[in-house]
Design a protein around this motif. Structure first.
Motif, mmCIF file in Angstrom:
data_model
loop_
_atom_site.group_PDB
_atom_site.id
_atom_site.type_symbol
_atom_site.label_atom_id
_atom_site.label_comp_id
_atom_site.label_asym_id
_atom_site.label_seq_id
_atom_site.Cartn_x
_atom_site.Cartn_y
_atom_site.Cartn_z
ATOM 1 N N PHE A 102 31.487 45.068 38.819
ATOM 2 C CA PHE A 102 32.410 44.059 38.308
ATOM 3 C C PHE A 102 32.413 42.866 39.258
ATOM 4 O O PHE A 102 31.958 42.954 40.407
ATOM 5 C CB PHE A 102 33.825 44.633 38.168
ATOM 6 N N ASP A 103 32.920 41.748 38.771
ATOM 7 C CA ASP A 103 33.032 40.528 39.573
ATOM 8 C C ASP A 103 34.498 40.220 39.828
ATOM 9 O O ASP A 103 35.360 40.475 38.972
ATOM 10 C CB ASP A 103 32.382 39.349 38.854
ATOM 11 N N LEU A 104 34.788 39.662 40.971
ATOM 12 C CA LEU A 104 36.144 39.189 41.259
ATOM 13 C C LEU A 104 36.075 38.013 42.211
ATOM 14 O O LEU A 104 35.108 37.842 42.967
ATOM 15 C CB LEU A 104 37.015 40.294 41.834
ATOM 16 N N ASP A 105 37.101 37.184 42.127
ATOM 17 C CA ASP A 105 37.238 36.011 43.000
ATOM 18 C C ASP A 105 38.473 36.208 43.865
ATOM 19 O O ASP A 105 39.570 36.482 43.348
ATOM 20 C CB ASP A 105 37.370 34.735 42.172
ATOM 21 N N ILE A 106 38.324 36.069 45.163
ATOM 22 C CA ILE A 106 39.416 36.277 46.118
ATOM 23 C C ILE A 106 39.789 34.940 46.740
ATOM 24 O O ILE A 106 38.947 34.273 47.353
ATOM 25 C CB ILE A 106 39.009 37.281 47.211
ATOM 26 N N GLU A 107 41.050 34.550 46.580
ATOM 27 C CA GLU A 107 41.496 33.285 47.164
ATOM 28 C C GLU A 107 41.582 33.417 48.674
ATOM 29 O O GLU A 107 42.087 34.399 49.210
ATOM 30 C CB GLU A 107 42.845 32.874 46.588
ATOM 31 N N ILE A 108 41.061 32.411 49.359
ATOM 32 C CA ILE A 108 41.114 32.327 50.817
ATOM 33 C C ILE A 108 41.990 31.140 51.173
ATOM 34 O O ILE A 108 41.772 30.019 50.696
ATOM 35 C CB ILE A 108 39.706 32.156 51.426
ATOM 36 N N ASN A 109 42.982 31.371 52.000
ATOM 37 C CA ASN A 109 44.000 30.360 52.271
ATOM 38 C C ASN A 109 43.418 29.079 52.872
ATOM 39 O O ASN A 109 42.437 29.122 53.623
ATOM 40 C CB ASN A 109 45.059 30.921 53.217
#
Length: 629
Positions: A566-573
């Motif tokens: 699966f794909d996911l996008d992780i927000e980086i501050n």
């Protein structure tokens, strides 16, 4: 030693604004003053008025209000030592820092933050009345504590109205605060009470639940400790003042019969499977400030390593105030270290003086030049340089990608897996399982959650993450050929696979020095089942997703299919950091990060093995904005 006012131009980050001499040689306190709310609850206020040997001045003055959940009586006794602590901290030698050290933590009081955290006596001595008010259900105030609830928000405006009716107030009011008080100030401004002229918010958060309570979609252990601390403080009232006002009996009856309920609720959120408050929902939304309603001059002060570092610029962008009336200043602080080094040569003016100057301009109407400051002022990580510009991120930045590869770099033998980070996608497919060993608490994440305190124990507790990387998969670039300035938020796009129905990802972005030190500059986290994003609210530049906003709601949760990629996008501050030539950029990914994140037992049962998939047809990458030659 403070620098002369003429040293710098008004627009420079290290400008000094004239706040004038002390006008009133004596200060007069009246403590535990009752303020009755419309529903009968009684809030308790400490009031500090300026005057001289004959007593408090009879002249009506502007008032500055600070709302607190942390028992103003404790702050009142602490105020007696503020200037002593400030003087002692000032004796420590200043550092020409590129990262915050233990010495910088100890020097924090010298930067002037203690005054704005309670009652700013620097301002009161120059013609203001200062108030600190226990919010309902805390300290010496009656009622039940329900942080930032609609009822508490109404209290803010009723207190402003009461203050304006007092003979010692000229009708003009400002609201200030640190952390809880800063969020209360933003709420107050959003409600637009008559007479409110300006606010000064130090280390506030746009969405405290998203940023601190449910970071990445899982609870934060510190939230329960915080709730326990606030509830403990409500049993330490200012008894002499309550007796004087004839309110001791009412207070005790109220404490026995009125319960907050948040201790038990927080515990249930942490251990109950699919608890509705373990997701963002309308109850949490009702506790958020309406930034678009703020119309008064606003100063936002944040820190790159603050618990609320995610949202400094989001708050700033949402407030529809223009020109020098809206300011944001972000340094490299943690939650307990804002303003460390302020007042030193080359650094901004001390925080208590900056606050006084800001209120002088927008409350008293004094043209002191502070509206020419900033409006965006940041301390750049990596070289410690102060940067002033009109917007953030740097408009000169361009979107870039760095791809995850399976190449061994030889730079992270200490890590569980040493892998590469390249400008070109990998041509070789592989899987990198995240280790299941116990994650070290010796890390920058511990420094964030301790609000900077663990920096006192040395570099591994804040400015060198190599020990915590022993249970992480690291992706590291080759040495940079020239300086690279990171500016703004980032997005880590992963191709992954899990053996269970969920997986958690904790991510740290580091500046790797030539000596091997892995210095954290920013971070992010995400529970895979909450990977759904709000595309309309996410941040894109030139079509590239740079800051995904995850919905974190129960109805958008989507369990994984075991064994299916699966794909996911992780927000980086967001951050601003320069990586010098010869340094490297590193991404460290682990399956958790205690004490920053707490994965409940019921959720841990859903999390089994998890792997990062390097697939040429579905590359993983870090998207960011950067300025480079």
């Amino acid at each position: 030693m403070a620098e002369p006012l003429s040293t710098y131009t008004a627009a420079a980050p290290h400008a000094r604004f004239d706040i004038g001499p002390v006008e009133y040689p004596k200060l007069f306190a009246r403590n535990t003053v009752p303020i009755t709310m419309s529903d009968g609850a009684i809030l308790s206020a400490d009031i500090l008025r300026p005057g001289d040997a004959s007593g408090p001045t009879a002249e009506p003055l502007p008032a500055i209000i600070n709302f607190t959940a942390y028992n103003k009586m404790i702050n009142r006794h602490g105020m007696r030592m503020h200037r002593t602590l400030r003087a002692l901290a000032g004796r420590l030698d200043a550092s020409d820092r590129t990262v915050m050290t233990a010495r910088d933590v100890l020097r924090t009081p010298a930067g002037g933050v203690l005054e704005p955290s309670a009652i700013n006596r620097t301002a009161v001595e120059r013609g203001y009345v200062g108030l600190m008010v226990d919010v309902r259900g805390t300290g010496s105030s009656t009622g039940g504590w329900d942080f930032f609830s609609p009822r508490e928000q109404r209290d803010y405006t009723e207190v402003v109205t009461w203050v304006r009716e007092q003979p010692w107030c000229n009708g003009d009011v400002a609201v200030m605060g640190v952390s809880y008080g800063a969020i209360a100030a933003l709420h107050t401004a959003a409600r637009r009470p008559e007479g409110l002229k300006a606010i000064f918010a130090i280390e506030a958060g746009e969405n405290p639940v998203r940023e601190l309570g449910l970071t990445g979609g899982v609870p934060t252990p510190g939230m329960l400790l915080w709730i326990l601390a606030v509830n403990s403080g409500k049993w330490l009232p200012a008894l002499p003042g309550l007796l004087r006002e004839g309110l001791a009996g009412k207070f005790l009856r109220d404490r026995v019969t009125t319960r907050s309920g948040w201790v038990g609720r927080a515990m249930r959120i942490g251990v109950t499977e699919e608890h509705p408050d373990g997701y963002l929902n309308p109850m949490w939304a009702a506790k958020l400030p309406r930034f678009e309603e703020i119309s008064v001059p606003t100063w936002i002060h944040g820190g790159w390593h603050d618990v609320y570092n995610r949202s400094n610029f989001s708050m700033y962008d949402r407030i529809p105030v223009s020109g020098g009336a809206k300011q944001i200043l972000v340094d490299d602080a943690y939650h307990l270290t804002p303003g460390s080094g302020f007042g030193d040569p080359g650094n901004p003016q001390a925080l208590d003086e900056l606050q006084t100057a800001f209120f002088d301009r927008w409350v008293k109407g004094i043209d002191n030049g502070i509206d020419d400051y900033g409006p965006v002022t940041v301390r750049r990580q990596g070289d410690g340089r102060w940067v002033r510009r009109a917007q953030f991120p740097d408009p000169a930045a361009r979107v870039r990608r760095l791809y995850l590869t399976g190449e061994i770099t030889g730079t992270a033998a200490h890590a569980a897996i040493d892998a590469g980070l390249s400008a070109k996608p990998s041509e070789v497919e592989c899987r990198m399982p995240l280790p299941v060993g116990r994650v070290s608490a010796v890390s920058n994440n511990s420094a964030v959650m301790s609000m900077g305190v663990t920096l006192l124990f040395g570099r591994p507790f804040g400015t060198d993450d190599r020990r915590s990387e022993s249970t992480a998969v690291t992706f590291t670039t080759a040495p940079l050929e020239s300086d690279l300035v990171l500016t703004g938020p980032m997005n880590l796009h992963l191709r992954a696979e899990a053996d269970g129905t969920d997986a958690f990802w904790s991510v740290t972005i580091c500046d790797v020095h030539p000596d091997g030190a892995s210095v954290p500059v920013t971070r992010g986290a995400l529970l895979s089942s909450l990977r759904a994003t709000d595309t309309e609210q996410s941040y894109y530049v030139d079509g590239e997703l740079l800051f995904p906003l995850h919905t974190l709601t129960a109805d958008t949760a989507h369990p994984l299919t075991p064994g299916e990629p699966f794909d996911l996008d992780i927000e980086i501050n967001p951050t601003e950091a320069v990586l010098a030539a010869g340094h490297r950029l590193r991404i460290a990914i682990s399956r958790t990060s205690f004490p920053r994140h707490f994965i409940p037992p019921w959720k841990r049962r859903q999390i089994k093995g998890q792997s990062i998939v390097i697939d040429p047809d579905h590359p993983g990458y870090l998207s960011f904005q950067a300025v480079a030659p």
